[in-house]
Design an enzyme around this catalytic site. Structure first.
Site, short mmCIF file in Angstrom:
data_model
loop_
_atom_site.label_atom_id
_atom_site.label_comp_id
_atom_site.label_asym_id
_atom_site.label_seq_id
_atom_site.Cartn_x
_atom_site.Cartn_y
_atom_site.Cartn_z
CD GLU A 117 90.54 15.12 104.42
OE1 GLU A 117 91.46 14.34 105.39
OE2 GLU A 117 90.27 14.33 103.43
CB CYS A 156 91.04 10.61 104.80
SG CYS A 156 89.97 11.44 103.73
#
Lengths: 528, 528
Positions: free
Chosen positions: A255, A291
């Site tokens: 990720e 993120c």
């Protein structure tokens, strides 16, 4: 269970004197407090052997058994909350409120993954006749030992504990975590607590271990015992892992994240002050080290959004970034963005921002640790072209604003962005004529669309999708948050003409695990 | 709809005179009958653009609509069965019985994938409250245009039609197929039928197309429009595709295959004649050109299995392989196996086989086309070490037999094999004390275990798993046969605070698609 731990904390010392240790720094001051020695190759090898031994034992446990293990971990985290938040604060500078919240969410999530395992849909269990006396049964088995490479920015959410660890254990896989160098002392303490909790709950030796050091991490990636890798972090780090593990066909669930866009429709832009306040709050949350940070906001020209954002920023406090490296990267990123914005012809409203970015690019005073100020830049639609520095993620509290004249052109520009984890869309409500079209376009680019909500809130729930098309992640079918997180660590097997002895209890006729099953093609639920 | 077809059949000619065409050969005679021109780069580009346009249209259709398209394809295949079997026979030499059977199974499978789409579990649909007024909805969306690289050995099962094409269309993805050079004329005719059926059923232009030629295939792999690749074939071909597509993060579902083992327990070995007959029947089926071919049989010493296999082989007819290249590869493989078996010290029962393999290594008489004889070799347990030529797949009607003294040692040897798609285990029944242990060990190595059944039968059903750990496939979580095949071509998305306008009909409150859904964490079935 201390034998499964790779490290012990050493007193403070000169890290240069001990290259085989991760020094611990306080981002609020830049001062070093101790260090943690790297795990030796021999020790990593022993950890790998124990994990492999544990794998077949864990694979034979019921989901409810592992639910008990995860509950024990969550209980231990809650018991040690104050100590852990203090330690995390010393190594991340993230502030007590944020860290208490993150730890509480982590404990709740850990329990959730146990519930997902026990519910049993993740097993994909089924059995059917396939002609004559033949039968075919199918279910998901755990892959085996999983290596987790955690993130710097979520000391409790993605690393030694958190989503990857809990979902892998829930799916029936032993876990070996590589400690992030940004918080080595916290990592050691967390690993002690997890190991102790697992031992007390009856998990086999080898179910969980921590390793420290870059080389120890490489050893995991290359180890035959490791069957899957979960990573949260930068695109560079994630891609390197993907490439290295590809040589032996090991899946890497990386990720990585890119620039997450926000689209404000004409109807929604009326309340520009509220949008600006929400935007600044979201992109400066955790000092912009999410993120899911919204990195680029599209709003209709004339609504004054960028001016409102600048006004908000004047009240935004400076905050320390996680590491000296991240702080250096942020300042370099600001310089790059300022240059790109200037080159793109932004001599107007944003020049002051560009100037302040330049002024900020010196190293900080050491007394301030890694503190930086939040920033915003105004960019033109036509400058958002592939390859532009404006479209690269800059980790930290900075974002871009693009004021568009033409919504369709802005949407076209959006599709030139790299795919991302999440996008936010602000609309005037269900009757906003732009709403459905914008969401439809964005779904092709992202893992999640948040309507009239900021992207930084990620619920741990059945329907969460925290992922996205490459290169936001390495695997668009995967999620690292939510019930689907378990699916990364299993694979299906089928047995033809099985007796009950060949099957997990979940496929025995009386369904003792009380899980959903597909019997002769028909999905059936356990009697309630 | 002929515009979506890339090729027309040209009259027979010298292939050397036309390097930009795939010649069509009859494996039964080696004679050439016509050729099919390669698709030009411009034409491939146009096909890609049409596929991308079709993608968003198809993504908006209901599963039941696509079920109708698949049924139309199946109907057309059945209508043209005789013509297609004749054409396939001319290009594969597989024989009418096998080809009628394969085409019938393909039609049934195509209908099945439509039913899987309509059942709707593959959508993974759910919605839930996540605190306050916020909701989160999740479902799977199609990836977009899929490139399919079919196999030589299943002209109807894996290629221009078959599992990959039908499951991708069922999942909502346009498909572009690269014709296998082993059957170019059949490919063109099949693609015409599929295109016509889709057009008549109302599918948008661009839903399906065929390209011909190696370069056209590469163009697909590199094309930004292609979002996933399905491949069935050799390890070399699959690995090359995986590597090339990795550069842009495109998933490649490569079903490559390795040596599939068979384990015969002591209890089961009593009936050695029946086992030998079944084994020879299975490894010579389709001239041994199955990815599920049992390549290595372990049986207890003293049961006379190898002698029984040799006796069976004396009655096994020779059969043509699919292509001149496969026939050359088979003969080279036999030589390699004979050398490896001889080097491993097999001077006994198998030396005659080794001799015959050597004798066979010359090119065939052209009148025989690509015909070869089936073979078997006896190998020693201790010679099955990593890197041995004995453990490499040899495509064609050849298999190894290993007579073991010690079942535990044989099982250990099995775990030294590369993982495989499938393993068979023959037991003495539910009371066989070895049964559960053997199956348990094998499940870590394979995608499917067939108990008291040969591996070559692959049912298209809900519980089938036709896949396996790397390098049997590139993705151990995937299956290329069975209901799970659709899952390869979708990815999850979540929308926070969606109105019905943002959601597929399957998530509307009244559930008009009548699909299983997870509502507030609870899996619910449509009212029956």
């Amino acid at each position: 269970m201390s034998e499964t731990l790779a490290t012990t904390v050493t007193p403070a010392g000169d890290p240069a004197a001990d290259p085989a240790a991760d020094p611990s720094y306080d981002p609020r001051t830049g001062a070093q407090h101790g260090s943690v020695p790297h795990t030796t190759p021999e020790h990593v090898a022993a950890i790998l052997r124990r994990a492999q031994s544990a794998a077949s034992v864990i694979a034979g446990t019921s989901p409810a058994t592992r639910q008990g293990w995860l509950t024990a971990i969550a209980d231990s985290l809650r018991t040690h909350e104050d100590e852990l938040v203090r330690l995390a604060g010393e190594e991340t500078g993230l502030g007590a409120d944020r860290l208490h919240g993150e730890l509480a969410k982590c404990a709740t999530s850990t329990v959730f993954y146990g519930a997902v395992a026990a519910e049993g849909s993740y097993l994909g269990a089924g059995t059917e006749g396939i002609g004559g006396d033949s039968t075919l049964s199918r279910w998901n088995i755990p892959l085996g030992p999983v290596a987790v490479f955690g993130a710097s920015n979520f000391p409790f959410g993605f690393g030694v504990i958190g989503h990857d660890v809990a979902s892998a254990l829930g799916a029936g896989c032993p876990v070996i975590v590589k400690a992030h160098p940004a918080h080595p002392r916290l990592s050691v303490r967390l690993a002690e607590l997890v190991s102790d909790a697992l031992e007390r709950a009856g998990a086999p030796v080898g179910s969980y271990a921590l390793v420290v050091g870059f080389d120890a991490g490489l050893q995991l990636v290359d180890a035959a015992e490791i069957t899957a890798i979960a990573f949260t972090g930068s695109q560079g780090g994630g891609m390197a892992l993907v490439q290295r593990a590809a040589a032996r066909g090991v899946p890497v669930f990386a990720e990585m994240g890119t620039v997450n866009p926000v689209f404000v429709t004409t109807d929604a832009a009326a309340d520009s002050a509220q949008i600006a306040a929400g935007f600044v709050g979201s992109f400066t949350l955790g000092a912009g080290q999410f993120c899911t940070k919204p990195g680029l906001l599209f709003a209709p020209a004339g609504a004054g959004i960028f001016d409102a954002v600048r006004a908000e920023l004047r009240q935004a406090p400076s905050a320390p970034l996680l590491t000296a490296g991240i702080a250096r990267g942020y300042r370099a990123g600001l310089t790059g963005l300022a240059e790109a914005a200037a080159a793109a012809g932004n001599a107007g409203a944003d020049s002051a921002e560009a100037d302040s970015a330049e002024a900020d690019s010196a190293e900080p005073d050491s007394a301030d640790g890694y503190a930086v100020d939040p920033q915003a830049f105004l960019v033109r639609l036509e400058d958002l072209h592939p390859g532009s520095r404006l479209l690269e993620e800059c980790f930290g509290p900075v974002a871009l604003v693009c004021e568009y004249e033409d919504a369709a052109a802005a949407l076209d520009a959006l599709t030139r962005l790299q795919p991302s984890l999440v996008a936010s869309v602000f609309t005037g409500g269900p009757d906003d004529p732009e709403s459905a079209g914008v969401v439809g376009r964005l779904l092709g680019q992202v893992g999640r669309v948040a309507l009239n909500a900021w992207p930084t809130g990620v619920a741990t729930s059945w329907s969460m999708q925290h992922g996205g098309p490459w290169p936001a992640t390495s695997r668009s079918e995967a999620t690292s948050v939510g019930a689907g997180a378990l699916d990364r660590f299993v694979r299906p097997v089928a047995v033809q003409n099985a007796d009950p002895a060949h099957l997990p209890a979940g496929l025995h006729p009386d369904n003792p695990w009380r899980i959903p099953r597909r019997i002769d093609g028909k999905l059936t639920l356990p009697a309630s």
